[in-house]
Design a protein around this motif. Sequence first.
Motif, PDB file in Angstrom:
ATOM      1  N   GLU A 188      -4.230   1.282  -1.007  1.00 31.79           N
ATOM      2  CA  GLU A 188      -4.673  -0.092  -0.768  1.00 31.79           C
ATOM      3  C   GLU A 188      -4.091  -1.043  -1.805  1.00 31.79           C
ATOM      4  O   GLU A 188      -3.692  -2.167  -1.483  1.00 31.79           O
ATOM      5  CB  GLU A 188      -6.203  -0.152  -0.775  1.00 31.79           C
ATOM      6  N   ILE A 189      -4.053  -0.589  -3.053  1.00 27.06           N
ATOM      7  CA  ILE A 189      -3.443  -1.402  -4.117  1.00 27.06           C
ATOM      8  C   ILE A 189      -1.990  -1.696  -3.783  1.00 27.06           C
ATOM      9  O   ILE A 189      -1.510  -2.835  -3.915  1.00 27.06           O
ATOM     10  CB  ILE A 189      -3.537  -0.693  -5.478  1.00 27.06           C
ATOM     11  N   LEU A 190      -1.276  -0.690  -3.341  1.00 26.34           N
ATOM     12  CA  LEU A 190       0.145  -0.849  -3.031  1.00 26.34           C
ATOM     13  C   LEU A 190       0.355  -1.913  -1.955  1.00 26.34           C
ATOM     14  O   LEU A 190       1.257  -2.755  -2.066  1.00 26.34           O
ATOM     15  CB  LEU A 190       0.734   0.491  -2.586  1.00 26.34           C
ATOM     16  N   VAL A 191      -0.480  -1.896  -0.941  1.00 28.62           N
ATOM     17  CA  VAL A 191      -0.381  -2.895   0.129  1.00 28.62           C
ATOM     18  C   VAL A 191      -0.654  -4.286  -0.420  1.00 28.62           C
ATOM     19  O   VAL A 191       0.069  -5.248  -0.127  1.00 28.62           O
ATOM     20  CB  VAL A 191      -1.353  -2.558   1.275  1.00 28.62           C
ATOM     21  N   LYS A 192      -1.678  -4.422  -1.227  1.00 30.50           N
ATOM     22  CA  LYS A 192      -2.082  -5.734  -1.717  1.00 30.50           C
ATOM     23  C   LYS A 192      -1.028  -6.356  -2.631  1.00 30.50           C
ATOM     24  O   LYS A 192      -0.775  -7.567  -2.554  1.00 30.50           O
ATOM     25  CB  LYS A 192      -3.428  -5.651  -2.435  1.00 30.50           C
ATOM     26  N   ILE A 193      -0.408  -5.552  -3.498  1.00 30.19           N
ATOM     27  CA  ILE A 193       0.546  -6.153  -4.428  1.00 30.19           C
ATOM     28  C   ILE A 193       1.912  -6.389  -3.797  1.00 30.19           C
ATOM     29  O   ILE A 193       2.704  -7.188  -4.314  1.00 30.19           O
ATOM     30  CB  ILE A 193       0.684  -5.309  -5.715  1.00 30.19           C
ATOM     31  N   THR A 194       2.216  -5.709  -2.701  1.00 30.96           N
ATOM     32  CA  THR A 194       3.546  -5.856  -2.091  1.00 30.96           C
ATOM     33  C   THR A 194       3.540  -6.655  -0.798  1.00 30.96           C
ATOM     34  O   THR A 194       4.553  -7.243  -0.424  1.00 30.96           O
ATOM     35  CB  THR A 194       4.176  -4.488  -1.806  1.00 30.96           C
ATOM     36  N   LYS A 195       2.382  -6.692  -0.132  1.00 30.02           N
ATOM     37  CA  LYS A 195       2.317  -7.372   1.167  1.00 30.02           C
ATOM     38  C   LYS A 195       1.287  -8.493   1.187  1.00 30.02           C
ATOM     39  O   LYS A 195       1.268  -9.302   2.131  1.00 30.02           O
ATOM     40  CB  LYS A 195       2.010  -6.359   2.269  1.00 30.02           C
ATOM     41  N   GLY A 196       0.437  -8.546   0.187  1.00 30.82           N
ATOM     42  CA  GLY A 196      -0.539  -9.634   0.096  1.00 30.82           C
ATOM     43  C   GLY A 196      -1.788  -9.347   0.896  1.00 30.82           C
ATOM     44  O   GLY A 196      -2.034  -8.247   1.376  1.00 30.82           O
TER      45      GLY A 196
END
Length: 424
Positions: free
Chosen positions: A414-422
Amino acid sequence: MILTPEQQAILNGEKGETLARVMETVVRYGELFGAETLVPVTGKHNHLVTSFGLKMMTPVFDLMQQLIDAGALSGQTFSVDPRPLDKNVPANFLQKLIFNNFMYSKQESYEEQLKQLGLMSDDAFTCTCYMDEVGNKPQKGDILSWAESSAVVYANSVLGARCNRNSGIIDIMGSIAGYVPCFGLLTDEGRKATWIVEIKTTKKPEAQLLGSAIGMKVMEDVPYIKGLDRWLGTDLNDAACTYLKDFGAATASNGAVGLYHIDKLTPEAKELGEALIAEDAQVYVIDDAELERVYRNYPVIWKNPDATPKLCFMGCPHMSLEQLKNWTDKVENALREAGNKKVLIPTVFTAAPNVLDAFEKTPYAARLKATGVITSYICPLMYMNNPLCGKMPVITSSNKLRTYTSARYYTDDEILVKITKGGN
């Protein structure tokens, strides 16, 4: 408590009044927990939890100076927890004002005291002192006088050393005296498991989430964990040790675990197996539904639960070299998929200074920098203790940081999605 003639002589003041007070502190501490004897500290290095020059900690600074003036220094060189400040980590004018003038204004002078007491090196500031790059890795059976919950649980569980969950200041007292009280996790009986945890998930459990679930269930008890070797294997390689680093930190902060055994993997479990399990041990079964229940029950304490994150911290405890490399690959790939060049949320990866030095010598460092991710040696928890920082919507995949601050927990994916895709 039964003391040897040498220990009694120190307590009687034959080596000076200050060392006598140190020994008295260690003895009283042991008596509180029913210890009958003291045992020598055998670890090559110590680890102190108190690394920050917090302005209000005048009694600590005064105590340290008394020890220095009397020549009552650490019997081992030591590492300490991370520094609280780093100019590379985003902070506005008011936040910096509070950091430098009202919180950590004594940092420089306190670090000078630490050097005089026995600090290993100028870079020995990390909660993951046991990393190969840092050089404070105990041997199996070593008796330690450490504080820092995540380091203690790792040393006990993954390395097979022996250390109780000491508080700050007690750690340096044991190192100066050269002895620690023999109770709890220093004893064979105290290292037996009173819980059996059965892992029955359909995929590899998130380390921080699994540790959180176990910590909240068993609290300060010792768990014997079955089924995790399916996902980690039976060798303590870099990947397994990195997983257990984060897992253990969550057990120690969401509960008070100081030791766990992983069936077929950790040293004592490999050596003794189920003989480590005490009679009448309780059983806790963890499946997908149980992990989901734990996750969904974490409180969100942001003023606006739907706020857009302003900062992301990864690395509490500090990241390993393997994690830095793996996350470089993951961030690059996710940005490429999203059609973005840089992370959309200011993101800080924290690691030990020596680990960061090693990382900088690899091609990964320039690649990670190109994504906009910041690397730092800072303690995220100490950063979040600034009241102005605590009001910010900060995200993390660290259950320790979530527990002690207002940071909001998300899984690694989830962190990865938030920092790369917003997205919120």
